[in-house]
Write a protein that holds these residues in place. Structure first.
Motif, PDB file in Angstrom:
ATOM      1  N   GLN A  59      13.487  17.566 -22.646  1.00  0.00           N
ATOM      2  CA  GLN A  59      13.925  18.817 -22.010  1.00  0.00           C
ATOM      3  C   GLN A  59      13.183  19.033 -20.688  1.00  0.00           C
ATOM      4  OE1 GLN A  59      13.303  21.924 -24.921  1.00  0.00           O
ATOM      5  NE2 GLN A  59      14.332  20.745 -26.522  1.00  0.00           N
ATOM      6  N   ALA A  60      11.886  18.749 -20.693  1.00  0.00           N
ATOM      7  CA  ALA A  60      11.076  18.974 -19.490  1.00  0.00           C
ATOM      8  C   ALA A  60      11.415  17.998 -18.378  1.00  0.00           C
ATOM      9  CB  ALA A  60       9.592  18.879 -19.838  1.00  0.00           C
ATOM     10  N   THR A  61      11.946  16.827 -18.731  1.00  0.00           N
ATOM     11  CA  THR A  61      12.263  15.821 -17.715  1.00  0.00           C
ATOM     12  C   THR A  61      13.753  15.758 -17.406  1.00  0.00           C
ATOM     13  OG1 THR A  61      12.343  14.111 -19.446  1.00  0.00           O
ATOM     14  CG2 THR A  61      10.270  14.379 -18.246  1.00  0.00           C
ATOM     15  N   GLU A  62      14.496  16.777 -17.773  1.00  0.00           N
ATOM     16  CA  GLU A  62      15.921  16.824 -17.438  1.00  0.00           C
ATOM     17  C   GLU A  62      16.139  17.061 -15.939  1.00  0.00           C
ATOM     18  OE1 GLU A  62      19.837  16.276 -18.129  1.00  0.00           O
ATOM     19  OE2 GLU A  62      18.183  15.983 -19.552  1.00  0.00           O
ATOM     20  N   PRO A  63      15.425  18.010 -15.321  1.00  0.00           N
ATOM     21  CA  PRO A  63      15.646  18.241 -13.884  1.00  0.00           C
ATOM     22  C   PRO A  63      14.924  17.198 -13.030  1.00  0.00           C
ATOM     23  CG  PRO A  63      13.983  19.751 -14.699  1.00  0.00           C
ATOM     24  CD  PRO A  63      14.478  18.986 -15.898  1.00  0.00           C
ATOM     25  N   PHE A  64      15.257  17.204 -11.747  1.00  0.00           N
ATOM     26  CA  PHE A  64      14.550  16.384 -10.765  1.00  0.00           C
ATOM     27  C   PHE A  64      13.552  17.297 -10.038  1.00  0.00           C
ATOM     28  CE2 PHE A  64      13.912  14.204  -6.780  1.00  0.00           C
ATOM     29  CZ  PHE A  64      13.824  12.882  -7.171  1.00  0.00           C
ATOM     30  N   PRO A  65      12.300  16.871  -9.762  1.00  0.00           N
ATOM     31  CA  PRO A  65      11.769  15.506  -9.794  1.00  0.00           C
ATOM     32  C   PRO A  65      11.173  15.070 -11.137  1.00  0.00           C
ATOM     33  CG  PRO A  65      10.146  16.946  -8.835  1.00  0.00           C
ATOM     34  CD  PRO A  65      11.346  17.807  -9.116  1.00  0.00           C
ATOM     35  N   HIS A 109       0.520  13.189 -24.097  1.00  0.00           N
ATOM     36  CA  HIS A 109      -0.555  13.658 -24.972  1.00  0.00           C
ATOM     37  C   HIS A 109      -0.364  15.112 -25.401  1.00  0.00           C
ATOM     38  CE1 HIS A 109      -3.415  10.213 -24.497  1.00  0.00           C
ATOM     39  NE2 HIS A 109      -2.580   9.985 -23.504  1.00  0.00           N
ATOM     40  N   MET A 110       0.477  15.862 -24.686  1.00  0.00           N
ATOM     41  CA  MET A 110       0.573  17.297 -24.976  1.00  0.00           C
ATOM     42  C   MET A 110       2.002  17.788 -25.169  1.00  0.00           C
ATOM     43  SD  MET A 110       0.198  19.262 -21.325  1.00  0.00           S
ATOM     44  CE  MET A 110       0.839  20.721 -22.120  1.00  0.00           C
ATOM     45  N   ALA A 111       2.984  16.882 -25.231  1.00  0.00           N
ATOM     46  CA  ALA A 111       4.379  17.320 -25.282  1.00  0.00           C
ATOM     47  C   ALA A 111       4.679  18.192 -26.495  1.00  0.00           C
ATOM     48  CB  ALA A 111       5.317  16.109 -25.261  1.00  0.00           C
ATOM     49  N   GLY A 112       3.973  17.976 -27.594  1.00  0.00           N
ATOM     50  CA  GLY A 112       4.240  18.743 -28.810  1.00  0.00           C
ATOM     51  C   GLY A 112       3.421  20.002 -28.964  1.00  0.00           C
ATOM     52  N   THR A 113       2.700  20.428 -27.934  1.00  0.00           N
ATOM     53  CA  THR A 113       1.813  21.588 -28.041  1.00  0.00           C
ATOM     54  C   THR A 113       2.546  22.833 -28.526  1.00  0.00           C
ATOM     55  OG1 THR A 113       0.426  20.698 -26.265  1.00  0.00           O
ATOM     56  CG2 THR A 113       0.185  23.031 -26.758  1.00  0.00           C
ATOM     57  N   ARG A 146       4.566  20.670 -16.007  1.00  0.00           N
ATOM     58  CA  ARG A 146       4.161  22.070 -16.204  1.00  0.00           C
ATOM     59  C   ARG A 146       4.992  22.767 -17.263  1.00  0.00           C
ATOM     60  NH1 ARG A 146       3.668  23.415  -9.717  1.00  0.00           N
ATOM     61  NH2 ARG A 146       1.966  21.921  -9.307  1.00  0.00           N
ATOM     62  N   ALA A 147       6.232  22.323 -17.459  1.00  0.00           N
ATOM     63  CA  ALA A 147       7.106  22.971 -18.441  1.00  0.00           C
ATOM     64  C   ALA A 147       6.604  22.810 -19.872  1.00  0.00           C
ATOM     65  CB  ALA A 147       8.527  22.410 -18.325  1.00  0.00           C
ATOM     66  N   LEU A 148       5.670  21.886 -20.100  1.00  0.00           N
ATOM     67  CA  LEU A 148       5.160  21.662 -21.456  1.00  0.00           C
ATOM     68  C   LEU A 148       4.044  22.630 -21.843  1.00  0.00           C
ATOM     69  CD1 LEU A 148       5.085  17.757 -21.543  1.00  0.00           C
ATOM     70  CD2 LEU A 148       6.789  19.289 -22.547  1.00  0.00           C
ATOM     71  N   VAL A 149       3.576  23.438 -20.909  1.00  0.00           N
ATOM     72  CA  VAL A 149       2.566  24.446 -21.238  1.00  0.00           C
ATOM     73  C   VAL A 149       3.250  25.561 -22.023  1.00  0.00           C
ATOM     74  CG1 VAL A 149       0.895  26.093 -20.327  1.00  0.00           C
ATOM     75  CG2 VAL A 149       1.226  23.890 -19.191  1.00  0.00           C
ATOM     76  N   PRO A 150       2.815  25.850 -23.247  1.00  0.00           N
ATOM     77  CA  PRO A 150       3.534  26.817 -24.075  1.00  0.00           C
ATOM     78  C   PRO A 150       3.267  28.258 -23.637  1.00  0.00           C
ATOM     79  CG  PRO A 150       1.575  26.077 -25.218  1.00  0.00           C
ATOM     80  CD  PRO A 150       1.669  25.256 -23.955  1.00  0.00           C
ATOM     81  N   PRO A 151       4.153  29.180 -23.983  1.00  0.00           N
ATOM     82  CA  PRO A 151       3.913  30.605 -23.695  1.00  0.00           C
ATOM     83  C   PRO A 151       2.618  31.068 -24.356  1.00  0.00           C
ATOM     84  CG  PRO A 151       6.180  30.242 -24.403  1.00  0.00           C
ATOM     85  CD  PRO A 151       5.463  28.950 -24.635  1.00  0.00           C
ATOM     86  N   GLY A 152       1.907  31.938 -23.670  1.00  0.00           N
ATOM     87  CA  GLY A 152       0.667  32.479 -24.216  1.00  0.00           C
ATOM     88  C   GLY A 152      -0.503  31.521 -24.174  1.00  0.00           C
ATOM     89  N   PHE A 153      -0.375  30.431 -23.431  1.00  0.00           N
ATOM     90  CA  PHE A 153      -1.447  29.427 -23.369  1.00  0.00           C
ATOM     91  C   PHE A 153      -2.779  30.049 -22.966  1.00  0.00           C
ATOM     92  CE2 PHE A 153      -3.982  26.468 -20.851  1.00  0.00           C
ATOM     93  CZ  PHE A 153      -4.080  25.372 -21.688  1.00  0.00           C
ATOM     94  N   ASP A 154      -2.748  30.941 -21.980  1.00  0.00           N
ATOM     95  CA  ASP A 154      -4.001  31.500 -21.463  1.00  0.00           C
ATOM     96  C   ASP A 154      -4.731  32.333 -22.503  1.00  0.00           C
ATOM     97  OD1 ASP A 154      -1.909  33.342 -21.386  1.00  0.00           O
ATOM     98  OD2 ASP A 154      -2.742  34.431 -19.678  1.00  0.00           O
ATOM     99  N   ARG A 155      -4.005  32.878 -23.481  1.00  0.00           N
ATOM    100  CA  ARG A 155      -4.645  33.672 -24.532  1.00  0.00           C
ATOM    101  C   ARG A 155      -5.213  32.805 -25.648  1.00  0.00           C
ATOM    102  NH1 ARG A 155       0.289  36.257 -23.932  1.00  0.00           N
ATOM    103  NH2 ARG A 155       0.969  35.574 -26.007  1.00  0.00           N
ATOM    104  N   ARG A 156      -4.744  31.581 -25.751  1.00  0.00           N
ATOM    105  CA  ARG A 156      -5.109  30.716 -26.881  1.00  0.00           C
ATOM    106  C   ARG A 156      -6.131  29.653 -26.524  1.00  0.00           C
ATOM    107  NH1 ARG A 156       0.441  28.260 -28.445  1.00  0.00           N
ATOM    108  NH2 ARG A 156      -0.884  27.110 -29.893  1.00  0.00           N
ATOM    109  N   VAL A 157      -6.381  29.443 -25.245  1.00  0.00           N
ATOM    110  CA  VAL A 157      -7.179  28.293 -24.841  1.00  0.00           C
ATOM    111  C   VAL A 157      -8.675  28.600 -24.872  1.00  0.00           C
ATOM    112  CG1 VAL A 157      -7.134  28.821 -22.355  1.00  0.00           C
ATOM    113  CG2 VAL A 157      -7.318  26.432 -23.134  1.00  0.00           C
TER     114      VAL A 157
END
Length: 275
Positions: A59-65, A109-113, A146-157
């Protein structure tokens, strides 16, 4: 160090000429398995080290670039091979995972986060800053989506850089310092500079002794044994060539000095066979 248990999983793979990953390798494409690991902690329960590939990668690699990533290192993920699916077969629901440790922010390494919504995420601030820096194209060139960063990442990291510093066991010399992620000495993150900004490994002790998950500090166990780095253009493409070379040499010295310590790269076919 407090003892935990460790189980490894092959979570998809990509194909790439071997000669791009180790000097003197073949130019024929070979499989680079994406390895991820389930750690069972006596109090914290299920903990993951990396996630490998996930349908979110496509899904994240559907658009260009971003699609350039998919074209240059074509990945394969079979049905049921995503990490969330594999641990579910073992009776661990993705929502039960308490901690997710990311060695670095490369997509394989992080696609399934996003599949582990209740996990505290442990990662390097330097790596996240690199992910967010520059254009989308520059991120893709560095292997980051960047699309692989999940919602709420900043609260969980929780950043590696903010974890309590700790001296590593003398058996790990020349590596001397790490970060105590849980505060009980069970999981020690170790900086392994060179491959990309914010690249770290993980040291733990299981029933077989010390185990050092070295992520992409080497792509083959043979590279550690022989102190053979990737070709210079490959090192320059992703990170700091001099630092990559120095880290690999330190791993080689550790192996020579203490061969009983298991050193596991994240894309090593030899290690995948042992799983």
């Amino acid at each position: 160090m407090r003892r935990v248990s460790l189980t490894g999983f092959r979570v998809g793979h990509c194909r790439h000429p071997q000669a791009m990953a180790i000097r003197g390798g073949r130019w024929a494409p070979v499989d680079f398995p994406a390895l991820a690991f389930l750690i069972l902690h006596p109090e914290e329960g299920a903990i993951l080290f990396d996630t490998g590939y996930d349908p979110a990668f496509w899904q994240a690699t559907e658009p260009f670039p971003e699609r350039l990533y998919r074209w240059t290192t074509p990945p394969v993920l079979h049905a049921g091979e995503a990490l969330a699916d594999q641990i579910a077969v073992r009776g661990i629901a993705p929502g039960e995972v308490r901690h997710l440790i990311l060695s670095h922010f490369h997509a394989d390494h992080m696609a399934g986060t996003h599949r582990f919504p209740n996990a505290t995420i442990h990662a390097a601030r330097a790596g996240f800053e690199a992910l967010c820096r520059g254009s989308r194209l520059s991120s893709v060139r560095r292997g980051m989506l960047r699309a692989l960063v999940p919602p709420g990442f900043d609260r969980r990291v929780r950043w590696f850089e903010d974890a309590a510093p700790v001296a590593l066991p003398a058996d790990l010399t020349p590596f001397t310092e790490g970060a105590d992620l849980l505060g009980d000495g069970s999981l020690l993150a170790v900086p392994l500079p060179g491959h990309c900004p914010g690249h770290w490994g993980l040291v733990l002790r299981d029933e077989a002794g010390l185990h050092f998950l070295v992520a992409d500090a080497a792509w083959f166990s043979e590279a550690i044994r022989t102190d053979t780095p990737p070709p210079w253009p490959t090192m320059r493409l992703l990170g700091d060539a001099a630092a990559t070379r120095a880290t690999l040499h330190d791993l080689h010295c550790l192996h020579r000095r203490n061969p009983d310590i298991r050193l596991t790269p994240s894309h090593c076919a030899e290690c995948a066979e042992r799983l």
